[in-house]
Design a protein around this motif. Structure first.
Motif, PDB file in Angstrom:
ATOM      1  N   LEU A   1      72.577 -79.434 -44.525  1.00  0.00           N
ATOM      2  CA  LEU A   1      72.660 -80.880 -44.707  1.00  0.00           C
ATOM      3  C   LEU A   1      72.831 -81.580 -43.367  1.00  0.00           C
ATOM      4  N   THR A   2      72.173 -82.744 -43.243  1.00  0.00           N
ATOM      5  CA  THR A   2      72.214 -83.500 -41.991  1.00  0.00           C
ATOM      6  C   THR A   2      72.951 -84.826 -42.153  1.00  0.00           C
ATOM      7  N   LEU A   3      73.632 -85.015 -43.269  1.00  0.00           N
ATOM      8  CA  LEU A   3      74.369 -86.243 -43.506  1.00  0.00           C
ATOM      9  C   LEU A   3      75.569 -86.336 -42.569  1.00  0.00           C
ATOM     10  N   LEU A   4      76.006 -87.553 -42.321  1.00  0.00           N
ATOM     11  CA  LEU A   4      77.189 -87.798 -41.495  1.00  0.00           C
ATOM     12  C   LEU A   4      78.393 -87.945 -42.422  1.00  0.00           C
TER      13      LEU A   4
ATOM     14  N   ASN B   1      74.512 -93.661 -44.906  1.00  0.00           N
ATOM     15  CA  ASN B   1      73.624 -92.524 -44.684  1.00  0.00           C
ATOM     16  C   ASN B   1      72.221 -92.791 -45.217  1.00  0.00           C
ATOM     17  N   LEU B   2      72.132 -93.420 -46.385  1.00  0.00           N
ATOM     18  CA  LEU B   2      70.821 -93.691 -46.965  1.00  0.00           C
ATOM     19  C   LEU B   2      70.000 -94.640 -46.099  1.00  0.00           C
TER      20      LEU B   2
ATOM     21  N   VAL C   1      71.890 -86.901 -52.210  1.00  0.00           N
ATOM     22  CA  VAL C   1      71.793 -87.998 -51.246  1.00  0.00           C
ATOM     23  C   VAL C   1      70.822 -87.634 -50.127  1.00  0.00           C
ATOM     24  N   GLU C   2      70.881 -86.397 -49.670  1.00  0.00           N
ATOM     25  CA  GLU C   2      69.954 -85.932 -48.629  1.00  0.00           C
ATOM     26  C   GLU C   2      68.508 -86.079 -49.093  1.00  0.00           C
TER      27      GLU C   2
ATOM     28  N   VAL D   1      65.293 -89.031 -47.869  1.00  0.00           N
ATOM     29  CA  VAL D   1      63.920 -88.728 -47.446  1.00  0.00           C
ATOM     30  C   VAL D   1      62.906 -89.370 -48.390  1.00  0.00           C
ATOM     31  N   ILE D   2      63.177 -89.352 -49.693  1.00  0.00           N
ATOM     32  CA  ILE D   2      62.219 -89.883 -50.659  1.00  0.00           C
ATOM     33  C   ILE D   2      61.925 -91.358 -50.401  1.00  0.00           C
ATOM     34  N   ILE D   3      62.946 -92.131 -50.004  1.00  0.00           N
ATOM     35  CA  ILE D   3      62.727 -93.569 -49.793  1.00  0.00           C
ATOM     36  C   ILE D   3      61.860 -93.850 -48.564  1.00  0.00           C
TER      37      ILE D   3
END
Length: 508
Positions: free
Chosen positions: A99-102, A110-111, A162-163, A167-169
């Motif tokens: 995961l690359t979330l903060l 994050n989003l 969330v990860e 990307v999907i958006i």
């Protein structure tokens, strides 16, 4: 050679290709003259053992790594990817297993990172950001995650969602998914697959890796098998036995080994009325030489049970170890009692990724390899090398950072740490998550050997088939309590699922 698709509108080139790609790390050839292509409007599964080169290939196609040789093509044209931004400009986006979330930032932050809504003075408009994030989550069918929540407060499955959403958006034309389901439960997997089917219908290209064969066959249009850094074949249909043979180069006789006969009836761990966050008076008894399974639907207290027993979560209740009442308030207390926890998230809860394989293996036995506060290099190397050999850990060397190893080999390092400490009570929490089929088999065999030596194993798995085949007994949890107890022989995955979804008699 480029693999184009003939359609009514003419010839459509592959969405993304790797032509004779090669990439080495030190003395390890991770990808070796590999060729791969995926088409628009298809889900293409990439499968193989841990260390076969799948993740490296995805990083090459996604611009995270540059190849030593070969070329990457997008929409039929050769491209030079100097970083992820170059791939993004071509519509190629990646969801990584790591995961690359903060974690100290919110879901909304994050989003919408790098695209935050701003007010007149250029300052971030927090209210608008939360509103936009909430609309994104609703659009994607995620209604149980608060956009104001901190990432560090979310479960692993929620973080993965969330990860994926982040990307999907971005509206990718090519989506690379590196083991996206390894931390997801059944409901979350169903959510993801519905999302993937919609993207495929819109003509997107999805490249998908997983170690769960039922997922691969249910979602993939084509399957490419990798072994030793190169492709060995691409198939529209292939059965699991044939795929395993191609992945490993050998046949696995009996995939699930037979649990050894219990040599002892001596209770080594007794738990009475264990309560705390997520737990409601859970009680159990674990015997020497026993593999005691813990199952049930995700989110019903399994993780809290294991972390409480290891002193990593506050709890009340009575715990007895080897016939003596035990006060376990920290992992140190548990380790001194001969207990060990191997958690599901090895990267953040088990291993020290920047440190070497040697240091990670010997972390729990530092007093045994030290004198006057100094670590004895020869003694440490000897113990570490012995465990590398015993568990068949694939590593370029003992001094290599453990982060460079494949997921399956990282899991072996974590198991090896506690075996060096001679732990007698092993709390194994989803230890085969994200592990390839051959490494799973090796872990199963290791579990049987450890039980045969008289050690006691408490084993949670999100895979009901594993529990049914590997355990002497299975405890099914519902709403933080033990709702049912099933005994071998004759346990089936259906029995476990049935006990999980309906009221059952309480275990004795």
């Amino acid at each position: 050679m480029s693999e184009a698709t003939q359609t009514a509108g003419g010839v459509v080139p592959p969405a993304v290709e790797g032509i004779r790609l090669a990439k080495a790390f030190g003395g390890v050839q991770a990808v070796d003259s590999a060729t791969f292509s995926a088409r628009p409007g298809e889900v293409h599964a990439l499968v193989g053992e841990n260390g076969a080169g799948k993740s490296t290939l995805i990083k090459l196609l996604g611009g995270r790594l540059r190849p030593d040789a070969g070329e990457v093509r997008a929409a039929g044209r050769k491209v030079e990817l100097h970083g992820a931004d170059d791939a993004h400009a071509l519509g190629i986006w990646t969801v990584f297993q790591e995961l690359t979330l903060l974690p100290w930032m919110t879901v909304a932050e994050n989003l919408l990172i790098r695209r935050e809504p701003r007010g007149r003075l250029g300052l971030i408009d927090r209210d608008r950001m939360v509103g936009e994030a909430d609309r994104v989550l609703t659009w994607l069918g995620i209604d149980h995650i608060d956009p104001r929540a901190l990432i560090e407060d979310l479960s692993l499955a929620q973080r993965q969602m969330v990860e994926i959403a982040r990307v999907i958006i971005q509206d990718p034309s090519t989506l690379l998914l590196d083991e996206p389901t390894s931390s997801l439960g059944e409901k979350e997997v169903a959510w993801l697959f519905e999302l993937i089917q919609g993207l495929r219908a819109d003509g997107k290209c999805i490249i998908f890796t997983s170690h769960r064969w039922n997922e691969i066959t249910s979602i993939a249009d084509r399957i490419t098998i990798f072994r030793n850094g190169a492709e060995v074949g691409t198939f529209t249909e292939i059965d699991e036995d044939r795929a395993v043979t191609l992945m490993t180069g050998r046949q696995l006789e009996a995939f699930y080994p037979q649990p050894p006969a219990r040599a002892h009836d001596r209770a080594v761990l007794e738990v009475e009325e264990l309560a705390g966050e997520g737990l409601r008076n859970a009680s159990l008894t674990l015997h020497a030489s026993e593999i005691l399974g813990v199952g049930g639907l995700a989110g019903h207290g399994h993780r809290e049970l294991f972390f409480s027993l290891f002193g990593a979560q506050a709890h009340s209740g009575r715990i007895v170890v080897d016939g003596r009442p035990a006060r376990i308030r920290s992992p140190r207390d548990a380790a001194r009692l001969g207990m060990a926890l191997v958690p599901e998230d090895r990267k953040t809860e088990g291993l020290l990724l920047p440190l070497s394989v040697r240091a990670n293996l010997t972390l729990a036995v530092l007093p045994a390899v030290s004198s006057l506060g100094l670590i004895g290099g020869a003694r440490e190397r000897g113990l570490a090398q012995g465990m590398v050999d015993a568990l068949k850990i694939r590593t370029p060397g003992l001094g290599n950072p453990v982060r460079q190893l494949s997921g399956g080999n990282q899991q072996k390092v974590l198991l090896g740490r506690w075996l060096l400490a001679d732990s007698r009570i092993l709390l194994l929490y989803d230890v085969t998550r994200g592990v390839d089929v051959a490494t799973k088999h090796e872990i199963y065999e290791l579990m049987m050997r450890l039980a045969g030596e008289g050690r006691a194993l408490l084993y949670y798995s999100s895979d009901a088939e594993e529990l049914a085949h590997l355990c002497h007994r299975v405890l099914v949890m519902r709403e933080g309590r033990i709702a049912a107890e099933l005994s071998a022989p004759g346990i089936t995955a259906e029995d476990i699922v049935t006990a999980a979804v309906r009221e059952s008699r309480a275990a004795d």
